[in-house]
Design a protein around this motif. Structure first.
Motif, PDB file in Angstrom:
ATOM      1  N   GLU A   1      43.118  37.755  34.897  1.00 24.32           N
ATOM      2  CA  GLU A   1      43.861  38.915  35.400  1.00 24.32           C
ATOM      3  C   GLU A   1      45.330  38.563  35.605  1.00 24.32           C
ATOM      4  N   GLN A   2      45.612  37.385  36.142  1.00 22.19           N
ATOM      5  CA  GLN A   2      46.993  36.966  36.332  1.00 22.19           C
ATOM      6  C   GLN A   2      47.725  36.799  34.999  1.00 22.19           C
TER       7      GLN A   2
ATOM      8  N   GLN B   1      51.722  36.416  34.393  1.00 22.24           N
ATOM      9  CA  GLN B   1      51.964  35.106  35.001  1.00 22.24           C
ATOM     10  C   GLN B   1      51.704  34.000  33.972  1.00 22.24           C
TER      11      GLN B   1
ATOM     12  N   LEU C   1      45.071  29.517  36.907  1.00 24.26           N
ATOM     13  CA  LEU C   1      45.440  30.902  36.585  1.00 24.26           C
ATOM     14  C   LEU C   1      44.186  31.658  36.179  1.00 24.26           C
ATOM     15  N   THR C   2      44.057  32.890  36.680  1.00 26.38           N
ATOM     16  CA  THR C   2      42.933  33.733  36.286  1.00 26.38           C
ATOM     17  C   THR C   2      43.337  34.592  35.092  1.00 26.38           C
TER      18      THR C   2
ATOM     19  N   LYS D   1      38.096  34.462  40.071  1.00 25.88           N
ATOM     20  CA  LYS D   1      38.997  33.874  41.062  1.00 25.88           C
ATOM     21  C   LYS D   1      38.464  32.507  41.493  1.00 25.88           C
TER      22      LYS D   1
ATOM     23  N   GLU E   1      48.651  40.105  33.662  1.00 30.24           N
ATOM     24  CA  GLU E   1      49.786  40.653  34.420  1.00 30.24           C
ATOM     25  C   GLU E   1      51.104  39.955  34.111  1.00 30.24           C
TER      26      GLU E   1
END
Length: 463
Positions: free
Chosen positions: A430-431, A436, A427-428, A399, A434
Motif C-alpha cells: 500500500e505504501q 513511498q 515498506l508495504t 503491515k 501511494e
C-alpha cells in the motif's frame, strides 16, 4: 477454433500437429493461432500486421497467417539484419537476421513509402552534374514507359531548339514540360539529336525506396545509448520505420507483445495513439518508466496492475511471483536473475546507488506476498552480511508486526559522509502504491538504463 468464422486456422493446426507432433514448437503455434485470429478480428480494413519472428518459426507462422489472412493478403517477408556476424557458428552460417511477415486485412491499406539515404558512392556515381549555383543533379529520362499517343508533341525549349518525342511519347504533358523549362529543370543535350532529360536535384531527392532487406538499422549492442538491458529489445528505428510506413498521425498502433515498449515509444514519437499489452508486470513497469523518461509529462492509462491494497492482495493471491516482480519493478529495482523462477538465496531484487565517494553500492530487496514473521527480517539481515550489501529493503503485502519493526531497527544505520539511512527498511504494498520509496543516498539508479528524452510534443489521447 473449428466452430469459428475462420476454421482454416484450425485445419492448418491439425495438419501441422500431424507433421510436427506434440512439442514446444506446436505449443507455440497453437498459442499464436488464437491471438492472430483475434488480431485479425480487431484490425481495421485499412490496417496492416507485422509479425516479428526468427527463421526457426517463420515458415510455420507464414502458413498459419496465410490460413487466417489469406495468401492474397501477404505483402512481404522482410529480412532484418539484427546483429553482426556470429563467430560461434562452426558448422553453419552465422545467424544474423530475423524475419518480419507483413500482411494486410484486405483491400487498400495505409502506405507511406519509406526511403534510405543515398550512399556517398551512389552520389558520386549518379549525381555528377552541377548547376551554376552548385546544386548537384542527375539526369532522368522523359520517355514514357508505355505508348501514349496523346503525349506525342514536338517541344521548342527555352534554348531555341525543338525536341521530338520518343516513339512512346513524353512522360509529361506539354503544360508540365513548359513548367519544368521555366524552373530550369530540363537538361539540354550537347548534341542536336540528343534526348531532352529532366534534372533530379540531390537536395530534393528522398533517397532510395526501401526494399525488403533491411541492413541499414544499427543493432542494439552492449554500448548502445538506447539499450535498456531488456533481453529482446528492438531498435526504436526499426519500429519507427514500420509505424511510419503503415499508419498516419492519430492512428492507433497495437502491440500485443510489447516487452520493453519500443513500439509504443516509436508510436508516441510519431504522434500515433497506441495500445501496449504484456503479461509481465516487470515489462509494464519498465515501459512506464521508459515513457516518463523519454516523454516528460506524458499521460496514459494502465490497466491490470494493482491500484490499491486490495489489488495488490489479489495479485499476490493469483501469482506470488508476478507480485514479486511487480513490487520490485515499481520501486525501481531489478528483479533477481531478471525475474526468473528458481533458487534466489534470499534475494528477490536489487537497488543500486553510489555513496558519498561515488563508489557503487547495493541494496538487497526481499519480498513477501503472504504471511510474515520477525524471522524474515533476521534472514534478510543475514543476507546483507553474507553479500556485503549496504542496505536491505523488505517489501510486504501486509503491515509488519512490532517485532518485525524492532528487528529492522536493530540493524542500525548505513552511513556515508554526513548522511544516515536505516540499514533495513520496511515498506508495504500500500505504501509503494501511494508513492513511498526506499531511502538511499543521493537517490538510487536502476540496473536497467534510462531511456533518452524525446521531444516535448504531447499526444492528445493515449489508449
Amino acid at each position: 477454433m473449428l466452430k469459428g468464422k475462420n476454421s482454416d486456422a484450425a485445419i492448418m493446426l491439425k495438419a501441422m500437429l500431424a507433421a510436427l507432433g506434440r512439442n514446444d514448437m506446436m505449443a507455440y503455434l497453437a498459442m499464436m493461432a488464437v491471438r492472430l485470429l483475434e488480431l485479425h478480428r480487431v484490425l481495421k480494413p485499412t490496417g496492416s500486421l507485422y509479425l516479428h519472428c526468427d527463421p526457426v518459426a517463420s515458415h510455420y507462422l507464414k502458413i498459419l497467417l496465410d490460413a487466417i489472412f489469406s495468401p492474397k493478403n501477404f505483402l512481404a517477408e522482410l529480412i532484418w539484419k539484427r546483429t553482426s556476424a556470429h563467430a560461434n557458428a562452426t558448422q553453419s552460417f552465422g545467424a544474423v537476421h530475423d524475419v518480419l511477415l507483413f500482411y494486410k486485412k484486405g483491400g487498400s491499406i495505409i502506405w507511406n513509402q519509406q526511403y534510405t539515404r543515398y550512399t556517398d558512392a551512389y552520389i558520386a556515381e549518379h549525381f555528377v552534374h552541377k548547376d551554376p549555383d552548385g546544386r548537384l543533379f542527375r539526369r532522368s529520362d522523359l520517355r514514357n514507359p508505355g505508348v501514349r499517343p496523346n503525349l506525342m508533341y514536338d517541344y521548342t525549349a527555352s534554348n531555341g531548339r525543338t525536341y521530338a518525342p520518343h516513339s512512346n511519347g513524353w512522360a509529361v504533358s506539354l503544360e508540365v514540360m513548359k513548367e519544368l523549362d521555366r524552373q530550369n529543370r530540363l537538361f539540354f543535350p550537347a548534341k542536336e539529336n540528343g534526348r531532352l532529360r529532366k534534372k533530379i536535384y540531390l537536395d530534393e531527392s528522398l533517397g532510395v525506396p526501401i526494399t525488403d532487406v533491411w541492413e541499414d538499422l544499427p543493432p542494439i549492442h552492449a554500448s548502445s545509448p538506447e539499450r535498456l538491458g531488456y533481453p529482446t529489445q528492438k531498435p526504436v528505428a526499426l519500429l519507427e520505420r514500420i509505424v511510419a510506413a503503415s499508419s498516419s498521425e492519430g492512428d492507433v498502433v497495437l502491440d500485443p507483445f510489447c516487452g520493453c515498449g519500443t513500439t509504443v515509444h516509436a508510436a508516441q514519437k510519431l504522434k500515433r495513439q497506441w495500445i501496449g499489452i504484456d503479461v509481465t508486470h516487470l515489462a509494464v513497469a519498465l515501459i512506464e518508466r521508459r515513457l516518463k523518461e523519454a516523454f516528460p509529462g506524458i499521460k496514459y492509462d494502465v490497466f491490470g496492475v494493482p491500484k490499491d491494497a486490495a489489488g495488490a492482495a489479489d495479485l499476490a493471491a493469483r501469482d506470488k511471483h508476478e507480485f514479486q516482480k511487480w513490487i520490485v519493478a515499481t520501486i525501481g529495482g531489478q528483479p533477481y536473475k531478471g525475474g526468473k523462477k528458481g533458487m534466489d538465496r534470499g534475494i528477490d531484487g536489487f537497488l543500486h546507488f553510489r555513496d558519498v565517494d561515488n563508489q557503487p553500492q547495493t541494496a538487497i530487496i526481499s519480498v513477501k506476498g503472504g504471511g510474515t514473521k520477525s524471522g524474515d527480517i533476521r534472514d534478510l539481515k543475514g543476507v546483507l552480511e553474507r553479500e556485503g550489501a549496504a542496505i536491505g529493503v523488505f517489501l510486504t503485502l501486509g503491515k509488519p508486526s512490532r517485532e518485525m519493526e524492532k528487528e529492522a531497527a536493530s540493524a542500525g544505520f548505513y552511513e556515508t559522509g554526513n548522511h544516515k539511512f536505516p540499514r533495513l527498511q520496511l515498506l508495504t504494498a500500500e505504501q509503494v502504491i501511494e508513492g513511498q520509496r526506499p531511502k538511499a543516498p543521493f537517490s538510487h539508479f536502476e540496473s536497467l538504463k534510462k531511456a533518452s528524452r524525446e521531444s516535448e510534443d504531447k499526444q492528445g489521447r493515449l489508449i
